[in-house]
Design a protein around this motif. Structure first.
Motif, PDB file in Angstrom:
ATOM      1  N   PRO A 191       0.781  -1.624  -0.422  1.00 19.02           N
ATOM      2  CA  PRO A 191       0.029  -0.258   0.040  1.00 19.02           C
ATOM      3  C   PRO A 191       0.967   1.633  -0.291  1.00 19.02           C
ATOM      4  O   PRO A 191       0.717   2.014   0.395  1.00 19.02           O
ATOM      5  CB  PRO A 191      -0.908  -0.539   1.687  1.00 19.02           C
ATOM      6  N   VAL A 192       1.691   1.061  -0.694  1.00 14.75           N
ATOM      7  CA  VAL A 192       2.368   2.882  -0.625  1.00 14.75           C
ATOM      8  C   VAL A 192       2.719   3.102  -2.853  1.00 14.75           C
ATOM      9  O   VAL A 192       2.718   1.631  -2.970  1.00 14.75           O
ATOM     10  CB  VAL A 192       3.982   2.432  -0.168  1.00 14.75           C
ATOM     11  N   ASP A 193       3.167   4.430  -2.959  1.00 17.87           N
ATOM     12  CA  ASP A 193       3.061   4.673  -4.224  1.00 17.87           C
ATOM     13  C   ASP A 193       4.000   5.682  -3.881  1.00 17.87           C
ATOM     14  O   ASP A 193       4.043   6.685  -2.947  1.00 17.87           O
ATOM     15  CB  ASP A 193       2.329   4.140  -5.216  1.00 17.87           C
ATOM     16  N   GLY A 194       4.580   6.253  -4.978  1.00 18.56           N
ATOM     17  CA  GLY A 194       5.165   7.796  -5.039  1.00 18.56           C
ATOM     18  C   GLY A 194       6.071   7.727  -4.159  1.00 18.56           C
ATOM     19  O   GLY A 194       7.073   7.388  -3.979  1.00 18.56           O
ATOM     20  N   ALA A 195       6.360   9.408  -3.163  1.00 13.25           N
ATOM     21  CA  ALA A 195       7.106  10.077  -2.448  1.00 13.25           C
ATOM     22  C   ALA A 195       7.509   8.792  -1.078  1.00 13.25           C
ATOM     23  O   ALA A 195       8.587   8.449  -0.704  1.00 13.25           O
ATOM     24  CB  ALA A 195       6.841  11.054  -2.151  1.00 13.25           C
ATOM     25  N   VAL A 196       6.363   8.224  -0.738  1.00 12.96           N
ATOM     26  CA  VAL A 196       6.669   7.693   0.680  1.00 12.96           C
ATOM     27  C   VAL A 196       6.757   6.353   0.372  1.00 12.96           C
ATOM     28  O   VAL A 196       8.048   5.940   0.512  1.00 12.96           O
ATOM     29  CB  VAL A 196       5.464   7.416   0.846  1.00 12.96           C
ATOM     30  N   ALA A 197       7.012   5.531  -1.014  1.00  9.85           N
ATOM     31  CA  ALA A 197       7.725   4.439  -1.612  1.00  9.85           C
ATOM     32  C   ALA A 197       9.068   4.648  -2.044  1.00  9.85           C
ATOM     33  O   ALA A 197       9.592   3.683  -1.645  1.00  9.85           O
ATOM     34  CB  ALA A 197       6.792   3.658  -2.814  1.00  9.85           C
ATOM     35  N   ALA A 198       9.222   6.067  -2.414  1.00 10.08           N
ATOM     36  CA  ALA A 198      10.825   6.235  -2.591  1.00 10.08           C
ATOM     37  C   ALA A 198      11.728   6.497  -1.287  1.00 10.08           C
ATOM     38  O   ALA A 198      12.652   5.620  -1.487  1.00 10.08           O
ATOM     39  CB  ALA A 198      10.892   7.712  -3.354  1.00 10.08           C
ATOM     40  N   CYS A 199      10.996   6.575   0.117  1.00 14.25           N
ATOM     41  CA  CYS A 199      11.286   6.978   1.150  1.00 14.25           C
ATOM     42  C   CYS A 199      12.120   5.534   1.844  1.00 14.25           C
ATOM     43  O   CYS A 199      12.785   4.893   2.683  1.00 14.25           O
ATOM     44  CB  CYS A 199      11.165   7.809   2.195  1.00 14.25           C
ATOM     45  N   TRP A 200      10.983   4.725   1.391  1.00 13.73           N
ATOM     46  CA  TRP A 200      10.942   3.111   1.822  1.00 13.73           C
ATOM     47  C   TRP A 200      12.947   2.575   1.419  1.00 13.73           C
ATOM     48  O   TRP A 200      13.056   1.881   1.658  1.00 13.73           O
ATOM     49  CB  TRP A 200       9.616   2.573   2.252  1.00 13.73           C
ATOM     50  N   ALA A 201      12.580   2.707   0.140  1.00  7.84           N
ATOM     51  CA  ALA A 201      13.178   1.911  -0.507  1.00  7.84           C
ATOM     52  C   ALA A 201      14.565   2.906   0.069  1.00  7.84           C
ATOM     53  O   ALA A 201      15.925   2.221  -0.104  1.00  7.84           O
ATOM     54  CB  ALA A 201      13.341   2.392  -1.777  1.00  7.84           C
ATOM     55  N   THR A 202      14.526   4.326   0.365  1.00 12.11           N
ATOM     56  CA  THR A 202      15.883   4.172   1.247  1.00 12.11           C
ATOM     57  C   THR A 202      16.267   4.170   2.564  1.00 12.11           C
ATOM     58  O   THR A 202      17.385   3.238   2.329  1.00 12.11           O
ATOM     59  CB  THR A 202      16.176   6.355   1.203  1.00 12.11           C
ATOM     60  N   PHE A 203      14.941   3.584   2.711  1.00  8.89           N
ATOM     61  CA  PHE A 203      15.025   3.166   4.494  1.00  8.89           C
ATOM     62  C   PHE A 203      16.347   2.007   4.590  1.00  8.89           C
ATOM     63  O   PHE A 203      17.145   1.111   5.035  1.00  8.89           O
ATOM     64  CB  PHE A 203      13.999   2.722   4.741  1.00  8.89           C
ATOM     65  N   ALA A 204      15.485   1.276   3.346  1.00  8.29           N
ATOM     66  CA  ALA A 204      16.382  -0.386   3.193  1.00  8.29           C
ATOM     67  C   ALA A 204      17.432  -0.237   2.458  1.00  8.29           C
ATOM     68  O   ALA A 204      18.646  -0.967   3.128  1.00  8.29           O
ATOM     69  CB  ALA A 204      15.583  -0.936   1.781  1.00  8.29           C
ATOM     70  N   ALA A 205      17.938   0.642   2.007  1.00  7.37           N
ATOM     71  CA  ALA A 205      19.672   0.707   1.652  1.00  7.37           C
ATOM     72  C   ALA A 205      19.950   1.205   2.744  1.00  7.37           C
ATOM     73  O   ALA A 205      21.207   0.939   2.600  1.00  7.37           O
ATOM     74  CB  ALA A 205      19.500   2.082   0.289  1.00  7.37           C
ATOM     75  N   ARG A 206      19.898   2.229   3.532  1.00  8.49           N
ATOM     76  CA  ARG A 206      20.660   2.458   4.315  1.00  8.49           C
ATOM     77  C   ARG A 206      21.289   1.357   5.417  1.00  8.49           C
ATOM     78  O   ARG A 206      21.364   1.604   6.039  1.00  8.49           O
ATOM     79  CB  ARG A 206      20.042   3.916   5.001  1.00  8.49           C
ATOM     80  N   LEU A 207      19.643   0.311   5.391  1.00 10.59           N
ATOM     81  CA  LEU A 207      20.359  -0.571   6.956  1.00 10.59           C
ATOM     82  C   LEU A 207      20.540  -1.256   5.753  1.00 10.59           C
ATOM     83  O   LEU A 207      22.047  -1.893   6.417  1.00 10.59           O
ATOM     84  CB  LEU A 207      18.913  -1.562   6.607  1.00 10.59           C
ATOM     85  N   ALA A 208      21.289  -1.496   4.684  1.00 10.78           N
ATOM     86  CA  ALA A 208      21.946  -2.516   3.923  1.00 10.78           C
ATOM     87  C   ALA A 208      23.131  -2.095   4.268  1.00 10.78           C
ATOM     88  O   ALA A 208      24.084  -2.922   4.624  1.00 10.78           O
ATOM     89  CB  ALA A 208      21.619  -2.827   2.286  1.00 10.78           C
ATOM     90  N   LEU A 209      23.505  -0.766   4.053  1.00 10.52           N
ATOM     91  CA  LEU A 209      24.702  -0.389   3.272  1.00 10.52           C
ATOM     92  C   LEU A 209      25.347   0.061   5.484  1.00 10.52           C
ATOM     93  O   LEU A 209      26.375  -0.331   5.627  1.00 10.52           O
ATOM     94  CB  LEU A 209      24.536   1.444   4.087  1.00 10.52           C
ATOM     95  N   VAL A 210      24.740   0.111   6.371  1.00 11.03           N
ATOM     96  CA  VAL A 210      25.605   0.267   7.622  1.00 11.03           C
ATOM     97  C   VAL A 210      25.659  -1.708   8.037  1.00 11.03           C
ATOM     98  O   VAL A 210      26.547  -1.327   8.785  1.00 11.03           O
ATOM     99  CB  VAL A 210      24.525   0.866   9.127  1.00 11.03           C
ATOM    100  N   VAL A 211      25.061  -2.267   8.158  1.00 10.88           N
ATOM    101  CA  VAL A 211      25.775  -3.610   8.532  1.00 10.88           C
ATOM    102  C   VAL A 211      26.645  -4.094   7.046  1.00 10.88           C
ATOM    103  O   VAL A 211      27.316  -4.663   8.136  1.00 10.88           O
ATOM    104  CB  VAL A 211      24.364  -4.942   7.734  1.00 10.88           C
TER     105      VAL A 211
END
Length: 449
Positions: A191-211
């Motif tokens: 249930p996401v699209d547009g700007a909110v969806a892009a921010c969730w993509a950033t969340f996942a990428a930042r989590l992977a980066l720190v690990v």
């Protein structure tokens, strides 16, 4: 070119470039993540791009300020290495991790509690403030992870090991792109699209980066020798210096990024299309800025080592080389972006009204690329030479006293629109570059030989 330089100058130039290119690519990767979001969201809808920009504006204030507050991790690690105290570097990193967790949690909480309230009350048109609240809160949730990764990257750069951070950043970018393509169009089944969806993509990428970064650091062959696993003895002098450098850099970054975020509010007073146009120009300028930002980190490492070793000549060489290489690189980038502005804007949007505003603004923005690059390198060189507060004062003057009122004056009362905002940035960047470069020359001359 290098043949005409003295042997020690050639050696420093090689070291600067060897350290700088992975750092530059890592810094570009930071902004590429935002660029990817903006491009995918911009192709989806111009209004969603405006929402994404408005969410990034307050988030970027916290992110950039916190990155500055963590800068002591890099400066003090490099300074200790210059002093021959390599075994104490781990203590600096451990403190950096503690600071990053504290800053991340405080920043996230502040954005979640105050961000939506502030967006609604700044007088934006068409309900933009209300709709930007959801993507802002998602970005806030990712801040603790991102700031831990920043502390890890700064530590590795101070050890002259920037490549793992570079590779981690670009792997995270690949993940971010895939997540954007899956989530933003709204066809993922979630249930996401547009700007909110892009921010969730950033969340996942930042989590992977720190690990990735934390696993790499604890598995380094010399991690134990660096003191990473050992509870450090109290060294109040180093602690104070790490804290002082961080506060000085954080204050500078806060002033600068707050001023630029305020320009997004000015654009919001102009209208929705102007917000989107300024978002594109700001995003592209920020990507360009990551090149001198990376060079400033490399310059800072070399200056910190020279300062720690009481090497005045080495400190001057590092500063001069950093400023010269940065100015040349920024000039080349400006000469490429200027004639290609229409093509570059076309990557973001095909909306004719938006293109008509963004293209001339981007062409105008190339006029501040060189000055903006020089000022960030000079500021970092000064902090690395233990001159912490003058760069902050000069940033307050240049961006708080000069840029903010000038941009408002040019954009609104004088009717220049987004171009007026850019003219304010041009003037402020020139002022900042002149003040900071002059200050570095003075500090370097006063250092005992």
């Amino acid at each position: 070119m290098t043949a005409a330089l003295r042997p020690e100058m050639r050696a420093d130039l090689r070291e600067l470039l060897t350290l700088a290119w992975p750092v530059v690519l890592a810094r570009v990767g930071i902004m590429t993540m935002g660029l990817t979001d903006a491009i995918v969201v911009g192709q989806y809808a111009a209004r969603e791009l405006a929402l994404h920009s408005l969410a990034w504006a307050p988030s970027s204030v916290f992110v950039t300020t916190a990155v500055g507050l963590l800068m002591g991790t890099q400066v003090m690690t490099a300074r200790l290495i210059g002093q021959g105290r390599r075994e104490e570097a781990g203590a600096v990193f451990r403190r950096g991790l503690v600071y990053s967790v504290q800053l991340g949690l405080i920043s996230a909480l502040a954005l979640i509690l105050a961000g939506p309230w502030a967006l609604v009350r700044v007088g934006l048109e068409d309900g933009l403030g209300q709709d930007a609240a959801a993507p802002l809160m998602v970005l806030a949730l990712s801040l603790p992870f991102y700031l831990i990764s920043v502390a890890a990257q700064l530590f590795l750069e101070a050890l002259s090991r920037p490549r793992p951070g570079m590779w981690a950043m670009w792997i995270a970018n690949g993940l971010n792109l895939l997540m954007n393509l899956w989530l933003v169009p709204g066809t993922s089944g979630l249930p996401v699209d547009g700007a909110v969806a892009a921010c969730w993509a950033t969340f996942a990428a930042r989590l992977a980066l720190v690990v990735f970064l934390l696993v790499y650091i604890v598995r380094m062959p010399d991690a134990r020798a660096l003191g990473i696993f050992r509870k450090p003895r109290r060294d109040r002098v180093v602690e104070r210096e790490q804290y002082k450098v961080g506060v000085g850099a954080g204050a500078s970054y806060f002033i600068e990024v707050s001023a630029f975020a305020a320009m997004s509010i000015v654009a919001g007073w102009l209208g929705g299309l102007e917000v989107a146009a300024w978002a594109i120009v700001l995003n592209l300028s920020a990507i360009v800025f990551m090149n001198p930002m990376g060079l400033s980190a490399a310059t800072g490492v070399l200056v910190s080592r020279a300062y720690g070793a009481n090497d005045r000549a080495g400190l001057i060489r590092a500063g001069v080389l950093g400023l010269s290489v940065t100015g040349l690189l920024a000039l080349v980038i400006a000469l490429v972006v200027w004639p290609g502005a229409e093509v570059i804007i076309g990557v973001y949007t095909h909306d004719p009204a938006l293109v008509a505003i963004a293209v001339p603004a981007l062409i105008l923005a190339t006029l501040f690329f060189v000055a903006d690059g020089i000022q960030v390198v000079a500021a970092q060189a000064l902090r690395s030479a233990a001159d912490v507060w003058w760069p902050t004062a000069m940033h307050v003057f240049s961006y708080g006293v000069v840029m903010m009122p000038l941009s408002w004056l040019f954009a609104l009362p004088m009717g220049m629109g987004v171009d007026g905002i850019v003219w304010g940035v041009i003037v402020a960047s020139l002022v900042s570059a002149a003040l900071l470069t002059g200050r570095f020359v003075r500090v370097a001359r006063r250092m005992p030989a």
